[in-house]
Design a protein around this motif. Structure first.
Motif, PDB file in Angstrom:
ATOM      1  N   ASP A 380       0.878  -1.169   0.000  1.00 22.97           N
ATOM      2  CA  ASP A 380       0.000   0.000   0.000  1.00 22.97           C
ATOM      3  C   ASP A 380       0.913   1.216   0.000  1.00 22.97           C
ATOM      4  O   ASP A 380       1.124   1.867   1.027  1.00 22.97           O
ATOM      5  N   THR A 381       1.465   1.513  -1.164  1.00 28.20           N
ATOM      6  CA  THR A 381       2.498   2.535  -1.260  1.00 28.20           C
ATOM      7  C   THR A 381       2.314   3.432  -2.471  1.00 28.20           C
ATOM      8  O   THR A 381       1.883   2.977  -3.535  1.00 28.20           O
ATOM      9  N   GLY A 399      16.990   2.562  -2.550  1.00 27.15           N
ATOM     10  CA  GLY A 399      15.935   1.838  -3.247  1.00 27.15           C
ATOM     11  C   GLY A 399      16.496   0.710  -4.088  1.00 27.15           C
ATOM     12  O   GLY A 399      15.929  -0.393  -4.135  1.00 27.15           O
ATOM     13  N   ALA A 400      17.623   0.971  -4.759  1.00 24.07           N
ATOM     14  CA  ALA A 400      18.265  -0.066  -5.570  1.00 24.07           C
ATOM     15  C   ALA A 400      18.735  -1.228  -4.694  1.00 24.07           C
ATOM     16  O   ALA A 400      18.677  -2.396  -5.107  1.00 24.07           O
ATOM     17  N   LYS A 401      19.175  -0.913  -3.496  1.00 22.88           N
ATOM     18  CA  LYS A 401      19.612  -1.967  -2.570  1.00 22.88           C
ATOM     19  C   LYS A 401      18.446  -2.885  -2.211  1.00 22.88           C
ATOM     20  O   LYS A 401      18.568  -4.117  -2.198  1.00 22.88           O
ATOM     21  N   MET A 402      17.291  -2.278  -1.940  1.00 24.87           N
ATOM     22  CA  MET A 402      16.101  -3.066  -1.604  1.00 24.87           C
ATOM     23  C   MET A 402      15.658  -3.905  -2.798  1.00 24.87           C
ATOM     24  O   MET A 402      15.327  -5.094  -2.660  1.00 24.87           O
ATOM     25  N   VAL A 403      15.653  -3.292  -3.988  1.00 25.85           N
ATOM     26  CA  VAL A 403      15.256  -4.009  -5.198  1.00 25.85           C
ATOM     27  C   VAL A 403      16.219  -5.166  -5.472  1.00 25.85           C
ATOM     28  O   VAL A 403      15.806  -6.269  -5.848  1.00 25.85           O
ATOM     29  N   GLY A 423       4.327   2.916  -9.099  1.00 22.71           N
ATOM     30  CA  GLY A 423       5.670   3.243  -9.529  1.00 22.71           C
ATOM     31  C   GLY A 423       6.735   2.294  -9.039  1.00 22.71           C
ATOM     32  O   GLY A 423       6.553   1.076  -8.979  1.00 22.71           O
ATOM     33  N   ALA A 424       7.884   2.864  -8.662  1.00 25.26           N
ATOM     34  CA  ALA A 424       8.998   2.056  -8.187  1.00 25.26           C
ATOM     35  C   ALA A 424       8.672   1.383  -6.857  1.00 25.26           C
ATOM     36  O   ALA A 424       9.326   0.408  -6.481  1.00 25.26           O
ATOM     37  N   GLY A 425       7.662   1.890  -6.150  1.00 25.91           N
ATOM     38  CA  GLY A 425       7.217   1.209  -4.930  1.00 25.91           C
ATOM     39  C   GLY A 425       6.697  -0.177  -5.247  1.00 25.91           C
ATOM     40  O   GLY A 425       6.924  -1.137  -4.499  1.00 25.91           O
ATOM     41  N   ASN A 426       5.983  -0.308  -6.373  1.00 26.37           N
ATOM     42  CA  ASN A 426       5.528  -1.620  -6.828  1.00 26.37           C
ATOM     43  C   ASN A 426       6.707  -2.538  -7.093  1.00 26.37           C
ATOM     44  O   ASN A 426       6.692  -3.728  -6.723  1.00 26.37           O
ATOM     45  N   TYR A 427       7.754  -1.999  -7.698  1.00 24.79           N
ATOM     46  CA  TYR A 427       8.940  -2.810  -7.977  1.00 24.79           C
ATOM     47  C   TYR A 427       9.589  -3.298  -6.684  1.00 24.79           C
ATOM     48  O   TYR A 427       9.862  -4.482  -6.520  1.00 24.79           O
TER      49      TYR A 427
END
Length: 541
Positions: A380-381, A399-403, A423-427
């Motif tokens: 939910d982001t 963010g790249a680290k988390m992905v 967006g990138a939150g979905n990724y």
């Protein structure tokens, strides 16, 4: 009644209509031919009083209207228990365009094969299809996610030692004939047909006149061509034989219960309707939502005071251990390092991923892989935090680290979209592009590159600028009409049913059944072989 109640009631009504397939006329036609429907076959195949985890019910929803639609893409795919073993069932629905393959039919079957391959689930195909839907052949035939890929997967799955049984209980024509014959075991009922070309096409192609039975009937294939392993009189006998054959597969373990005794959740499952809100102007605590889902006393929140815009923790659901990564939908406090005056405090906006929360989530995902436990990502982001301060802190790097950590998981990943997934939150939260083992969603949830309001404003400004360059003047009424049209179009595309229609979501679920659904999902995931070493490669630190 809450928005979530309303969305759920609408979903239940639509799901009921979709399950009716081609409707009473189609069902009557099957019965006149002495055949059962796809869902009737599955009911006879599965163990009594066991669960049915249907996938892709909303596939092709709202699509192919010019051809009368294709409810559930004309095929039922479901995970269920057969003779005590968890199996994947793929059943053509001949009440929908004679079970013909639409583009989404192919994608839905390929998705079912991929889930089965990853979890090493035996595949049971209940075949009853007229083959490719010819008006759309260009989108069905040639590509890597089209018709031929299904047969390629049959061959690869067989080579990997995963059992496949095909029961032909109706038509099986043209290229579709390869599916059952690429399986390990083939059954066929009396009155069914298996051939590369039907009598009419044979007559046109080579001038030969031949009837269906002589060309590709069950008796011929059982006694002359040797293609069929078991010749059965009718559907009931065929399904009974399939159940018996499943018992001969000693490479598949019987269903196992959870490793730890299940405990009820601390709050009633139905409380989710009181806790959750779709309203972006309102907040809720995701910890309260989790208390309706996880086993009471099992919650161990990870770094609770740090990176609070994402909640991470170890838990059990129905006795199954898992890690949970969930977006927080309420304002939280953030403590930042300070100078001589000491640390400073700030506020994290609801549903936004910040630098510290991305770092925390990445570290937690690594720990789950170390512990060999599946991870549930609860979406939910609105996405990652933007702006000068966030960029200077290194939001892209974090963010790249988390992905990176999420992408390289060797444990099963289960995604649950409850609200927005943008967006990138979905990724980062394991969107469809990142190989979730299963993706579930609540009715009314949304998935897109950004919210409809923001997207519509951007698209309108681009359109207005283009018109201005062409010397066109737009008055306020026309501007308002353009904004409404863009907003309506974008709202339709971010609706979770739009994504489910295209295969981006496996299963839309009723919110009050979330605990039950995740328990089933984790039980299915327990068959997933966790192999190799968890590695992330290079991380930007």
């Amino acid at each position: 009644m809450s928005d979530l109640h309303t969305a759920t009631a609408e979903f239940v009504e639509q799901a009921t209509l979709i399950r009716a397939g081609g409707g009473e006329r189609g069902i009557d036609r099957q019965h006149r031919h002495g055949r059962l429907t796809a869902r009737e076959r599955i009911d006879l195949l599965k163990d009594a009083d066991t669960w049915l985890f249907e996938l892709g019910l909303f596939a092709a929803y709202g699509m192919y209207s010019e051809y009368g639609g294709a409810p559930a893409a004309g095929v039922v795919t479901a995970i269920t228990v057969v003779q005590g073993r968890v199996c994947m069932v793929v059943a053509n629905d001949a009440t929908v365009k004679a079970g013909a393959f639409f583009p989404m039919t192919c994608k839905k079957i390929i998705r079912a094969q991929e889930i089965a391959r990853r979890a090493r689930l035996p595949l049971l195909y209940l075949v009853d299809s007229a083959g490719v839907f010819l008006p759309l052949q260009e989108d069905v035939f040639p590509d890597t996610d089209d018709f031929g890929r299904i047969f390629r997967n049959n061959a690869v799955i067989s080579a990997q030692g995963i059992g496949q049984i095909a029961a032909i209980m109706g038509n099986c024509v043209a290229g579709g004939g390869y599916l059952p014959v690429l399986c390990d075991t083939v059954l066929m009922t009396e009155g069914s047909g298996l051939y590369l070309a039907g009598p009419a096409l044979v007559k046109a192609a080579i001038g030969q006149e031949v009837d269906s039975e002589e060309l590709g009937g069950a008796e011929m294939h059982a006694s002359i061509s040797g293609t069929v392993d078991f010749h059965e009189p009718d559907d009931e006998a065929c399904l009974k034989r399939v159940r018996n054959l499943v018992l001969s597969d000693m490479g598949t373990e019987t269903v196992q219960g959870p490793p730890i005794e299940a405990a009820p959740s601390s709050r009633a499952s139905s409380d989710v309707y009181d806790i959750f809100t779709h309203d972006a102007a309102k907040q809720y605590d995701v910890n309260e939502l989790l208390s309706c889902v996880i086993d009471e006393g099992s919650w161990n929140e990870y770094r609770a005071a740090f990176g609070a815009s994402i909640v991470c923790g170890f838990a059990r659901i129905g006795g199954w251990p898992c890690g949970i990564v969930a977006n927080q939908r309420q304002l939280t406090e953030r403590v930042m390092p300070g100078g001589k005056t000491g640390p400073s405090k700030g506020a994290n906006m609801p549903a936004v991923i910040y630098v510290d929360s991305a770092d925390k989530a990445a570290r937690f995902i690594m720990d789950c892989n170390q512990k060999r436990i599946p991870i549930v990502f609860m979406h939910d982001t609105t996405g990652f935090m933007v702006g000068r301060d966030s960029e200077q802190e290194g939001i892209i790097r974090s963010g790249a680290k988390m992905v990176n950590a999420m992408s390289n998981c060797i444990v099963p990943k289960i995604s649950l979209i409850t609200g927005g997934s943008y967006g990138a939150g979905n990724y980062a939260m394991c969107g469809r592009a990142f190989d979730p083992f299963l993706t579930l969603a609540w009715p009314g949830s949304q998935c897109a590159v950004m919210g409809a309001g923001s997207a519509a404003s951007v698209l309108l400004q681009i359109d207005l600028a283009a018109r201005k360059r062409r010397g066109e003047e737009v008055d306020e009424d026309e501007r308002s009409a353009m904004l409404k049209a863009i907003t309506d179009s974008y709202s339709e595309q971010q609706d979770i049913r739009y994504g489910a229609a295209r295969g981006w979501v496996d299963r839309i679920i009723e919110p009050h059944r979330t605990r039950e659904e995740l328990t089933d999902a984790l039980q299915i995931a327990s068959t997933f072989p966790i192999e190799g070493e968890f590695r992330t490669g290079v991380l930007q630190t």
